[in-house]
Design an enzyme around this catalytic site. Structure first.
Site, PDB file in Angstrom:
ATOM      1  N   LYS A  83      98.955   7.301  12.964  1.00  0.00           N
ATOM      2  CA  LYS A  83      99.157   5.919  12.538  1.00  0.00           C
ATOM      3  C   LYS A  83      99.763   5.895  11.142  1.00  0.00           C
ATOM      4  CE  LYS A  83      96.555   1.588  11.848  1.00  0.00           C
ATOM      5  NZ  LYS A  83      95.241   0.928  11.990  1.00  0.00           N
ATOM      6  N   SER A 152      95.136  -3.327  14.490  1.00  0.00           N
ATOM      7  CA  SER A 152      96.318  -2.913  13.759  1.00  0.00           C
ATOM      8  C   SER A 152      96.934  -1.600  14.235  1.00  0.00           C
ATOM      9  CB  SER A 152      95.965  -2.754  12.272  1.00  0.00           C
ATOM     10  OG  SER A 152      95.001  -1.729  12.085  1.00  0.00           O
ATOM     11  N   SER A 176      90.566  -2.808  15.105  1.00  0.00           N
ATOM     12  CA  SER A 176      91.911  -2.244  15.180  1.00  0.00           C
ATOM     13  C   SER A 176      92.075  -1.015  16.051  1.00  0.00           C
ATOM     14  CB  SER A 176      92.410  -1.918  13.767  1.00  0.00           C
ATOM     15  OG  SER A 176      92.595  -3.108  13.030  1.00  0.00           O
TER      16      SER A 176
END
Length: 435
Positions: A83, A152, A176
């Protein structure tokens, strides 16, 4: 001849653990394996938009190096996605913000360094929302690109769901990991708070931020985190005899849409059919304000974590995030301390909440992934568990009326991740009718 060429017809069909064994036995080459995933990326990325940074040749060079080294750590030759909130020394890290468009960290985040030390091959960086808050990036849901993948950890969930990578790092401050994994139909695992060190990860809310992962199975998710944390019980997770499950609607059950209600009912039926005990658990009084408490804590802390960006680069912050930061600055320390105290008090009652149950079944998201890419959906069913710091895992259940994935969430005792993941593996098999 490169190791293993031609021995495995479709290497991407292997689990991460199976692939690691094949690579270690020299029946599959790390370069061959990475190339297979990169080919899927080439065919799907234009539609899905999961990657913030991807360099095919760089990834293949790293895989070739693994082949030259020979069998090494437990993740030797296994491709992973990182990520874009986590620092990487050899790749740019933007944190989802134009402020950091040309940012090149000097070192890997500790979890990335540990993954590489175990032999993993980093394919690239996946899209995050702006600073892991709520302003979306470019990623679409692989099951229907007109719908959000959640956030997210948008790119990580979408990449695993689209068959682009077997394992991907995510982070969770509200919902997330669990929410996007649910929306994309993959396994998402948020470990107990603090199980994975956060050095080298852009902070949003220090008392909430948690590193976890997305995978295609409970076994692979547990294996990945078990390797990073040197927890053998996770690395070698094994479903127990039928465990005892609780099922709790949570204080925000009114937010559940028909797809989530159906998913909980289906999961209960599958567990009962597999021989497990499933008992209703009442919503504890001390849980009723936890979602609001988490929101207060998050907004207070993020306004201070991003103080430099707010002061020096206000024009490059999205309007939605700017409003959140402005609101966070207005939260006083007394309100913040009260929210923290409320969470701490609820945490002391968790043993009573779990009782004799190995895990509690709860909703993972309000319903199917919402239409449009302007929002990542509502984390209302994740906030309280993140605040409490307990481990959580989401399992795909089926499809809703719009043809998009639905899922459920299992939560476990703080620090008892292995028991949660063993119970989740049982539930996964029950849902597949394999128990």
């Amino acid at each position: 001849m490169k190791p293993g060429r031609g021995k495995v017809p479709d290497p991407t069909s292997l689990s991460a653990r199976e692939a690691a064994r094949e690579i270690a036995a020299r029946r599959l080459g790390a370069e061959e394996y990475a190339a297979a995933w990169l080919d899927v990326i080439a065919s799907r990325e234009k539609t899905v938009g999961a990657w913030q940074y991807l360099d095919r040749e760089q990834a293949l060079a790293a895989a070739r190096q693994r082949d030259r080294e020979g069998p090494g750590g437990p993740l030797h030759g296994i491709p992973i996605a990182v990520k874009d909130l986590l620092d990487t020394a050899d790749m740019p890290t933007t944190y989802g913000s134009p402020i950091y468009a040309r940012h090149h960290p000097a070192a890997d985040a500790s979890c990335v360094a540990l993954a590489r030390a175990a032999g993993a091959v980093v394919l690239g960086k996946t899209v995050t929302t702006e600073f892991a808050a709520f302003t979306p990036g470019k990623t679409a849901n692989p099951h229907n690109p007109a719908h959000t993948p959640g956030g997210s950890s948008s790119g990580s969930a979408a990449a695993v769901a689209a068959g682009m990578v077997p394992l991907a790092f995510g982070t969770q401050t509200a919902g997330s990991i669990i929410r996007p994994a649910c929306y994309c139909g993959v396994v998402g695992y948020k470990p107990s708070f603090g199980l994975i060190a956060r050095a080298g990860v852009k902070a949003l809310a220090d008392s909430l931020d948690t590193i976890g992962c997305m995978a295609r199975s409970v076994e692979d998710a547990a294996f990945f985190i078990g390797v990073l944390t040197d927890r053998r019980a996770l690395r070698e997770v094994s479903a127990p005899l039928p465990p005892r499950f609780g099922i709790c609607p949570t204080p925000v059950w009114a937010e559940a849409e028909p797809a989530t209600v159906a998913a909980l009912d289906q999961a209960r039926a599958a567990l009962l059919a597999a021989g497990a005990e499933v008992a209703d658990v009442a919503v504890p009084v001390e849980h009723r304000g936890l979602a609001e408490a988490q929101d207060t804590i998050m907004r207070f802390e993020m306004a201070r974590s991003l103080a430099w960006e707010r002061e020096e680069h206000a024009a490059e912050i999205s309007p939605a995030l700017a409003r959140m930061l402005d609101a966070g600055i207005t939260i006083g320390p007394d309100d913040y301390d009260a929210a923290k105290a409320e969470v701490a008090a609820a945490r002391t009652r968790l043993d009573e909440f779990f009782g004799e149950h190995a895990a509690i079944l709860v909703p993972a998201a309000p319903g199917e992934a919402p239409a449009g890419l302007g929002s990542t959906g509502n984390p209302v069913f994740n906030r309280m568990w993140t605040a409490l710091g307990v481990p959580c895992v989401t399992l795909p259940v089926g499809r809703g009326e719009h043809g998009l994935p639905t899922g459920v969430q299992l939560v476990g005792r703080l620090g008892d991740d292995a028991r949660l993941m063993a119970s989740a593996q049982f539930a996964e098999r029950a849902l597949a009718g394999a128990v």
